[in-house]
Structure formats: structure tokens, C-alpha cells
Design a protein around this motif. Structure first.
Motif: not given
Ligand SMILES: *[C@@H]1O[C@H](CO)[C@@H](O)[C@H](O)[C@H]1NC(C)=O
Ligand SMILES: *[C@@H]1O[C@H](CO)[C@@H](O)[C@H](O)[C@H]1NC(C)=O
Ligand SMILES: *[C@@H]1O[C@H](CO)[C@@H](O)[C@H](O)[C@H]1NC(C)=O
Ligand SMILES: *[C@@H]1O[C@H](CO)[C@@H](O)[C@H](O)[C@H]1NC(C)=O
Length: 432
Positions: A160, A169, A178, A203
Motif C-alpha cells: 500500500t 503488512n 506492518a 507496528k
Molecule cells: C496494515 O496495518 C496497519 C497497522 O496495523 C493498518 O493501519 C493498515 O490498515 C493495514 N493495511 C492493510 C492494507 O491491511
């Protein structure tokens, strides 16, 4: 395969707070060879402050393996699942660590060696849920983010765009992580890699994450092998020391130079279900002089389902799919003697409380028979007289199609991964 959770409450305060290697062990790594330490060795900052009893350490490692096996199965299934953990989780440690220097000026981190992961990753400053040893990104003059449009950003799972930086992630064991994709200078022994692409953890939840990061030695994109092809030619070997040999370190030799010549080889197989794992063709298993009767499907390599046999540095005890394990175990018990009472310990179902004479065990791979010494398949309690066959059936879940040749069975051998020639070599060696 139920492992008691009795260790959970007190395992948390076992870890010492000093975060580097014991100074007596902290020599300079030479050339392209890194010292490899077992996490329970006195050299390791991750060893339990109060030594675990034999039984505790065996149960702890079996428990870690359970999470590891689920992780490997999820890779084969092509989807990341975070295993549901009942109750409080205990800290999972990587089994073997090496020292890496990252950034300018260099910051030292002890990275877990993982042949079944591709991307390297480290906890970065400001990380939520990481250990206190974090890479201080602001202190490195060579640190930079990988942009969303960079080709590397397409090689991580589900990227992302976080701000301008590439983010992703992923799960590791029972942890959800993350990270941002970043680049920095990495030094391994005397080698300098100018712009290494790795995950910078922001994280993390769950605690099966190596405390100071991980070095991915898999064969997929973004692994050490892919990023340093010109330097190391996708070739490395290691000798893993036993956790019983207190001050012994093994070695990780990177590149084709100085690899053993007298070594037996079996072909490496590539499985499209999971291209980073090191599959081999395990054809049969011999216990004593008898080749045990295993249904062919239990050992067959199957590119469609991901079934087969892998070598893995991160699993401790070898797991065989149930029919294969039962056949090996039954022949082992028969040879030890039917009259001796068999007991169990955690997930091990073939233990004896009296001294035994054990048969040999030979893994018969395509083109290579490997007879492993008793130290690689028997564990003995230090106090009592309990001896266990240190293997188990693969966890009984949907994806239990994977046989894993694990690190206890690899200890005190040199394992050579020669990807360009599609072969894996095994030779006995004392890892001192
Ligand atoms: C990835 O993890 C972060 C922190 O936990 C979260 O805010 C985010 O939405 C996640 N992104 C995806 C694409 O799942
Ligand atoms: C890297 O990206 C992160 C997240 O977008 C940002 O907070 C940080 O300042 C960036 N660092 C550099 C050196 O560009
Ligand atoms: C092993 O290391 C410990 C602590 O670092 C040290 O006291 C001991 O002398 C070492 N033993 C050997 C055999 O080198
Ligand atoms: C492995 O051992 C079997 C006998 O148990 C033998 O037939 C076979 O040729 C051996 N394979 C190699 C590569 O030595």
C-alpha cells in the motif's frame, strides 16, 4: 499434540535486557563467513536469564515449532493466516542468529536466520509492539524509503502507499506486522551491500517475532540471494551448532567460495505453490537396516498442492506427515524393544525412562542417503534418564502435507544451498 501451557506465566521475565552478544563471543566476522549462535547459547542475549530445565526447554521448543509449522503450512496454502492462540502467548524466539551491521554509521542487530522467508526485516525506531532494540532510522545517513512506484514495491505482499513510502503488512508465526519498505547499507561479515531493500517494522502485534529482526535466506524475490546475486551467486551454507554445546558458534558462509567439495548432493526442487521454500525429494526412510513402509503419497512432491519435503532452519524438530511418522516410530519402537514401556513428553510420543539402544535413522533423498548420528534424533534429559525420539507427526490440520527436515536434525552438518545448480548438499561437520 497438546503442549501444556504451564511455561507461559514465567517465560516473560526470562530474557536479559542486554541486547548484544556476550562480549566474550563478540569477535569480528571474517570474509563472507558469519558466526551463527543458538539463541540459548551463553553468547546470546536472548537466552533465558535463568536456564530452562531440560524438560522446559524441550516443551518450549516444541511449542514454538507448532506455531512455525502453522506458518509454513500457511505459506504452502498461499494465504497468510494468523493462528488462533488460546490464552496467553509465550515469546517465540528464532533458533539461530547472526550479526549484521545496518546503516551509516553502522548499528548492530542480531538477525534470525530463516531459510523459509524472503524479505529481511528489522524493528525501526518508533515501532509499536517491538522490543527495545530498534534501528534508529534518523541516525543513518544512508537510510531511505522505497517509493510506491519502485519495482521492489511490487515484490512485497499487498503493498500500500503510506504517505510516499511503500508499506506492506504480513504475518510471521502468530505475529501481525506492518512495515515500510526501505533501503540502507548492510554489512555482513566483511561484505558491504550498498542499498539493501528490507522491511522497517512500524507496528507489531503478537510475539512470535524475532526481537531484532530477520535475515530471509529463501529463494524468492527480495531475499538475500536475489539481492546479492552478483556477490554471492545464490549460494550459501551453514553449520548449526547444538544448543547443548554452550560456547560453540556455527557458521554461515555466503557465496560459492570456500564451500566444501566433499559433500553429497540431492536435487533442489522448486514448488510453484511456494517458490521460496527449499524442497527436496525424500524418497524413503530407513530405521536400522529396514526401509519402513510409508505410503508413497506421504512423501510425494506435488507442485499443485505444495506437498513434499523441505529443509528449514527455523523449525527445531523434524515433522513427518502422520503415516510417515507412524511408520518410522513403530519401527523405532520395535527395534528398541517391545518390552520397554514407552512414555511421552509434550508432543513426543516415543520416550523411555530407561537407557536404550537406538537403531540408526537414514533419510533417503534422491541421490543421497543421510544417516544421522544419535545426537541428531535423540534427546536425553540431563538429570533423569528420559530419552525421546526427537521427531513428531506434522500438526493435524488442513495443510499437513509438508515434511520438514528441521534444525535439530541438521545440527553439526554443513548444509549447502546451491541454487544455480539446483542442488542441496549435506556433509557431517563439527560446528565449533
Ligand atoms: C496494515 O496495518 C496497519 C497497522 O496495523 C493498518 O493501519 C493498515 O490498515 C493495514 N493495511 C492493510 C492494507 O491491511
Ligand atoms: C519514510 O517514510 C515514512 C512514512 O511515510 C516517513 O514518516 C519518513 O519521514 C520517511 N523517511 C525518509 C527518510 O524519507
Ligand atoms: C564459555 O563461556 C563462559 C561465559 O562466557 C565462560 O565463563 C567459559 O569459560 C566458556 N567456556 C569455554 C569452554 O570456553
Ligand atoms: C541408499 O541406500 C540404499 C540401500 O538402503 C541403496 O540401495 C541406494 O543405492 C543408496 N543411495 C545412494 C545414493 O547411495
Amino acid at each position: 499434540m497438546k503442549i501444556p501451557l504451564l511455561l507461559a506465566p514465567f517465560f516473560f521475565f526470562f530474557f536479559s535486557l542486554s541486547q548484544g552478544l556476550n562480549p566474550q563471543c563478540d569477535g569480528q566476522d571474517q570474509g563472507s563467513t558469519l558466526k551463527v549462535f543458538h539463541v540459548f547459547s551463553p553468547c546470546s542475549p536472548f537466552r533465558p536469564a535463568k536456564p530452562l530445565s531440560w524438560e522446559e526447554s524441550v516443551l518450549q521448543q516444541l511449542k514454538d515449532d507448532q506455531v512455525r509449522l502453522q506458518y509454513l503450512s500457511s505459506l504452502v496454502a498461499g494465504r497468510s493466516v494468523v493462528p488462533i492462540a488460546s490464552g496467553r502467548q509465550i515469546m517465540q524466539n528464532p533458533t539461530y542468529i547472526v550479526k549484521a551491521k545496518i546503516g551509516t554509521p553502522p548499528q548492530t542487530l542480531l538477525l534470525a536466520v530463516d531459510t523459509s522467508s524472503d524479505t529481511a526485516w528489522i524493528p525501526c525506531s518508533g515501532c509499536l509492539g517491538c522490543s527495545s532494540s530498534q534501528f534508529a532510522t534518523a541516525k543513518s545517513t544512508t537510510f531511505r524509503n522505497v517509493s510506491c512506484g519502485a519495482p521492489q514495491c511490487k515484490q512485497v505482499p499487498n503493498p500500500t502507499c503510506g504517505g510516499r513510502a511503500c508499506a506492506f503488512n504480513f504475518t510471521y508465526g502468530s505475529s501481525s506486522i506492518a512495515a515500510n519498505l526501505v533501503q540502507d547499507k548492510v554489512a555482513l561479515a566483511a561484505d558491504r551491500i550498498p542499498a539493501y531493500t528490507l522491511g522497517c517494522i512500524q507496528k507489531a502485534t503478537g510475539n512470535s517475532m524475532p526481537q531484532q529482526g530477520l535475515l530471509g535466506l529463501g529463494r524468492g524475490p527480495l531475499s538475500l540471494l536475489s539481492q546479492t546475486y552478483n556477490l554471492y551467486k545464490a549460494t550459501f551454507s551453514y553449520c548449526l551448532p547444538s544448543f547443548k554445546s554452550p560456547n560453540f558458534s556455527g557458521s554461515l558462509k555466503l557465496g560459492p567460495v570456500a564451500q566444501p567439495i566433499r559433500i553429497k548432493f540431492t536435487p533442489l526442487l522448486r514448488n510453484p505453490r511456494r517458490s521460496s521454500l527449499y524442497y527436496v525429494n525424500l524418497m524413503a526412510i530407513r530405521v536400522g537396516r529396514r526401509i519402513v513402509n510409508i505410503p508413497p503419497a506421504a512423501l510425494a512432491f506435488n507442485p499443485t498442492t505444495g506437498a513434499g519435503t523441505i529443509f528449514d532452519s527455523g523449525t527445531v524438530f523434524t515433522r513427518l506427515v502422520e503415516p510417515a511418522y507412524i511408520a518410522v516410530r513403530n519401527e523405532f519402537r520395535r527395534r528398541v524393544g517391545r518390552k520397554l514401556p514407552v512414555t511421552s513428553l509434550g508432543g513426543f510420543d516415543t520416550c523411555y525412562n530407561v537407557p536404550i539402544v537406538a537403531p540408526t535413522i537414514t533419510f533417503m533423498f534422491a541421490g543421497m542417503n543421510v544417516t544421522i548420528p544419535q545426537d541428531n534424533f535423540l534427546i536425553h534429559s540431563t538429570v533423569g534418564t528420559t530419552t525421546c525420539l526427537a521427531m513428531a507427526a506434522a500438526p493435524d490440520n488442513v495443510n499437513s502435507v509438508l515434511n520438514v527436515i528441521a534444525n535439530m536434525q541438521q545440527q553439526n552438518h554443513r548444509i549447502l544451498y546451491d541454487v544455480p545448480n539446483s542442488r542441496l548438499g549435506v556433509a557431517r561437520e563439527r560446528c565449533t
